[in-house]
Write a protein that holds these residues in place. Sequence first.
Motif, PDB file in Angstrom:
ATOM      1  N   TRP A 143     -21.427  -4.843 -24.488  1.00  0.00           N
ATOM      2  CA  TRP A 143     -21.500  -3.600 -25.260  1.00  0.00           C
ATOM      3  C   TRP A 143     -21.429  -3.898 -26.763  1.00  0.00           C
ATOM      4  O   TRP A 143     -22.123  -3.265 -27.564  1.00  0.00           O
ATOM      5  CB  TRP A 143     -20.377  -2.662 -24.838  1.00  0.00           C
ATOM      6  CG  TRP A 143     -20.494  -1.288 -25.437  1.00  0.00           C
ATOM      7  CD1 TRP A 143     -20.125  -0.890 -26.682  1.00  0.00           C
ATOM      8  CD2 TRP A 143     -21.039  -0.124 -24.804  1.00  0.00           C
ATOM      9  NE1 TRP A 143     -20.397   0.440 -26.877  1.00  0.00           N
ATOM     10  CE2 TRP A 143     -20.957   0.936 -25.734  1.00  0.00           C
ATOM     11  CE3 TRP A 143     -21.579   0.118 -23.529  1.00  0.00           C
ATOM     12  CZ2 TRP A 143     -21.408   2.232 -25.436  1.00  0.00           C
ATOM     13  CZ3 TRP A 143     -22.021   1.409 -23.237  1.00  0.00           C
ATOM     14  CH2 TRP A 143     -21.932   2.448 -24.177  1.00  0.00           C
ATOM     15  N   HIS A 184     -24.993  -2.675 -27.920  1.00  0.00           N
ATOM     16  CA  HIS A 184     -24.817  -1.363 -28.533  1.00  0.00           C
ATOM     17  C   HIS A 184     -24.275  -1.464 -29.958  1.00  0.00           C
ATOM     18  O   HIS A 184     -24.957  -1.138 -30.926  1.00  0.00           O
ATOM     19  CB  HIS A 184     -23.891  -0.494 -27.684  1.00  0.00           C
ATOM     20  CG  HIS A 184     -23.648   0.862 -28.277  1.00  0.00           C
ATOM     21  ND1 HIS A 184     -22.642   1.098 -29.200  1.00  0.00           N
ATOM     22  CD2 HIS A 184     -24.287   2.045 -28.103  1.00  0.00           C
ATOM     23  CE1 HIS A 184     -22.676   2.369 -29.569  1.00  0.00           C
ATOM     24  NE2 HIS A 184     -23.667   2.964 -28.920  1.00  0.00           N
ATOM     25  N   THR A 227     -34.157   4.309 -19.237  1.00  0.00           N
ATOM     26  CA  THR A 227     -32.892   4.621 -19.909  1.00  0.00           C
ATOM     27  C   THR A 227     -32.559   6.099 -19.845  1.00  0.00           C
ATOM     28  O   THR A 227     -31.398   6.479 -20.016  1.00  0.00           O
ATOM     29  CB  THR A 227     -32.938   4.187 -21.384  1.00  0.00           C
ATOM     30  OG1 THR A 227     -34.055   4.802 -22.029  1.00  0.00           O
ATOM     31  CG2 THR A 227     -33.069   2.681 -21.502  1.00  0.00           C
ATOM     32  N   ARG A 228     -33.551   6.924 -19.637  1.00  0.00           N
ATOM     33  CA  ARG A 228     -33.321   8.371 -19.552  1.00  0.00           C
ATOM     34  C   ARG A 228     -33.478   8.867 -18.114  1.00  0.00           C
ATOM     35  O   ARG A 228     -33.764  10.037 -17.877  1.00  0.00           O
ATOM     36  CB  ARG A 228     -34.305   9.111 -20.457  1.00  0.00           C
ATOM     37  CG  ARG A 228     -34.295   8.623 -21.907  1.00  0.00           C
ATOM     38  CD  ARG A 228     -33.132   9.147 -22.688  1.00  0.00           C
ATOM     39  NE  ARG A 228     -33.030   8.491 -23.999  1.00  0.00           N
ATOM     40  CZ  ARG A 228     -32.227   8.914 -24.975  1.00  0.00           C
ATOM     41  NH1 ARG A 228     -31.479   9.988 -24.785  1.00  0.00           N
ATOM     42  NH2 ARG A 228     -32.155   8.265 -26.117  1.00  0.00           N
ATOM     43  N   SER A 263     -28.803   7.642 -15.787  1.00  0.00           N
ATOM     44  CA  SER A 263     -28.616   7.058 -17.118  1.00  0.00           C
ATOM     45  C   SER A 263     -27.250   7.349 -17.718  1.00  0.00           C
ATOM     46  O   SER A 263     -26.719   6.557 -18.500  1.00  0.00           O
ATOM     47  CB  SER A 263     -29.710   7.550 -18.068  1.00  0.00           C
ATOM     48  OG  SER A 263     -29.662   8.965 -18.193  1.00  0.00           O
ATOM     49  N   ASN A 264     -26.654   8.467 -17.369  1.00  0.00           N
ATOM     50  CA  ASN A 264     -25.367   8.833 -17.961  1.00  0.00           C
ATOM     51  C   ASN A 264     -24.188   8.076 -17.359  1.00  0.00           C
ATOM     52  O   ASN A 264     -23.075   8.155 -17.880  1.00  0.00           O
ATOM     53  CB  ASN A 264     -25.131  10.344 -17.816  1.00  0.00           C
ATOM     54  CG  ASN A 264     -26.042  11.152 -18.726  1.00  0.00           C
ATOM     55  OD1 ASN A 264     -26.397  10.701 -19.806  1.00  0.00           O
ATOM     56  ND2 ASN A 264     -26.425  12.333 -18.274  1.00  0.00           N
ATOM     57  N   PRO A 297     -23.924   1.693 -17.251  1.00  0.00           N
ATOM     58  CA  PRO A 297     -23.543   1.132 -18.557  1.00  0.00           C
ATOM     59  C   PRO A 297     -24.722   0.623 -19.374  1.00  0.00           C
ATOM     60  O   PRO A 297     -24.785   0.844 -20.584  1.00  0.00           O
ATOM     61  CB  PRO A 297     -22.587  -0.009 -18.179  1.00  0.00           C
ATOM     62  CG  PRO A 297     -22.026   0.390 -16.858  1.00  0.00           C
ATOM     63  CD  PRO A 297     -23.147   1.090 -16.150  1.00  0.00           C
ATOM     64  N   SER A 340     -27.881   1.563 -19.367  1.00  0.00           N
ATOM     65  CA  SER A 340     -28.629   2.686 -19.910  1.00  0.00           C
ATOM     66  C   SER A 340     -27.871   3.370 -21.037  1.00  0.00           C
ATOM     67  O   SER A 340     -28.459   3.765 -22.051  1.00  0.00           O
ATOM     68  CB  SER A 340     -28.941   3.704 -18.805  1.00  0.00           C
ATOM     69  OG  SER A 340     -29.826   3.160 -17.847  1.00  0.00           O
ATOM     70  N   LYS A 341     -26.559   3.509 -20.875  1.00  0.00           N
ATOM     71  CA  LYS A 341     -25.752   4.147 -21.913  1.00  0.00           C
ATOM     72  C   LYS A 341     -25.800   3.363 -23.218  1.00  0.00           C
ATOM     73  O   LYS A 341     -25.811   3.941 -24.307  1.00  0.00           O
ATOM     74  CB  LYS A 341     -24.316   4.310 -21.428  1.00  0.00           C
ATOM     75  CG  LYS A 341     -24.154   5.355 -20.324  1.00  0.00           C
ATOM     76  CD  LYS A 341     -22.774   5.324 -19.701  1.00  0.00           C
ATOM     77  CE  LYS A 341     -21.723   5.859 -20.646  1.00  0.00           C
ATOM     78  NZ  LYS A 341     -20.402   5.948 -19.966  1.00  0.00           N
ATOM     79  N   ILE A 379     -29.316   4.084 -24.721  1.00  0.00           N
ATOM     80  CA  ILE A 379     -29.383   5.473 -25.188  1.00  0.00           C
ATOM     81  C   ILE A 379     -28.628   5.625 -26.500  1.00  0.00           C
ATOM     82  O   ILE A 379     -29.085   6.294 -27.441  1.00  0.00           O
ATOM     83  CB  ILE A 379     -28.812   6.435 -24.127  1.00  0.00           C
ATOM     84  CG1 ILE A 379     -29.759   6.531 -22.936  1.00  0.00           C
ATOM     85  CG2 ILE A 379     -28.562   7.823 -24.722  1.00  0.00           C
ATOM     86  CD1 ILE A 379     -29.188   7.297 -21.760  1.00  0.00           C
ATOM     87  N   GLY A 380     -27.456   4.996 -26.586  1.00  0.00           N
ATOM     88  CA  GLY A 380     -26.653   5.090 -27.799  1.00  0.00           C
ATOM     89  C   GLY A 380     -27.379   4.536 -29.013  1.00  0.00           C
ATOM     90  O   GLY A 380     -27.329   5.120 -30.100  1.00  0.00           O
TER      91      GLY A 380
END
Length: 235
Positions: A90, A94, A120-121, A125-126, A129, A131-132, A135-136
């Motif tokens: 992460w 991210h 990712t969507r 996705s929510n 990890p 995908s999150k 997305i971030g």
Amino acid sequence: MTSNACVIGCTGLVGHQILKTLLNLDACETVSTISRRAPKTGSSPKLNAVIETDTTKWVSRFAALSPIPTTVYSALGTTRAQAGGIQNQWKIDHDLNVELAKAAHAAGTQTFVFVSSTGTRGLLSNVAPYSKMKIGVEDTIKSLGFKQAIILRPGFLMGERDVAHTGGPFLEKVFRGMKTYLGQGAQDTFAQEDEVVARAAVKAAIQASEGKAPSNYWVLEQRDIVRLGRDEWKA
């Protein structure tokens, strides 16, 4: 055209190909990189390679670049296994991408190109990890309001990796088999060559500089990547 560029993640699968593509473009005058080890492309009069093993210093090293990159390409990413756990992954996938995007915007970079991932969507996705993380980063880039933001969402990435992903060699064999037995279109639905993704990233940035981007936040899905990076690519 992106006369002064910077490539983050230049030693990875796609980042290496982006760097190689830019160094071969006459219209690209300088290319800076920030990485923990030297790029695989070797030396070039265009290349300003910044080697920094401490990733917490990358933002300050970016801010010190001269000239300021007009276009930044980020193909930065790692795997959970290589990072030593999801928390460490992460921090790279991210946090570092977010910090570099903010630094680029603050420095005056006009175009930011981010290599994300397909799905990712999607439905999960929510909670996924990976995908999150993507997305971030995508949402941060969009919120910063670059003159031009470009998001690429390739499928499975095919190419010669320094460190094989778990299950990667098997999947690549499957997708290459699709091309052999079902045709190129079948493979394109699920997987793309690293060189094709890299060329699509560069081609999209060129089109954006020519005022040909469909919007100032341009998302390229797999079919768009194949079109720009292979079907319409001219060296």
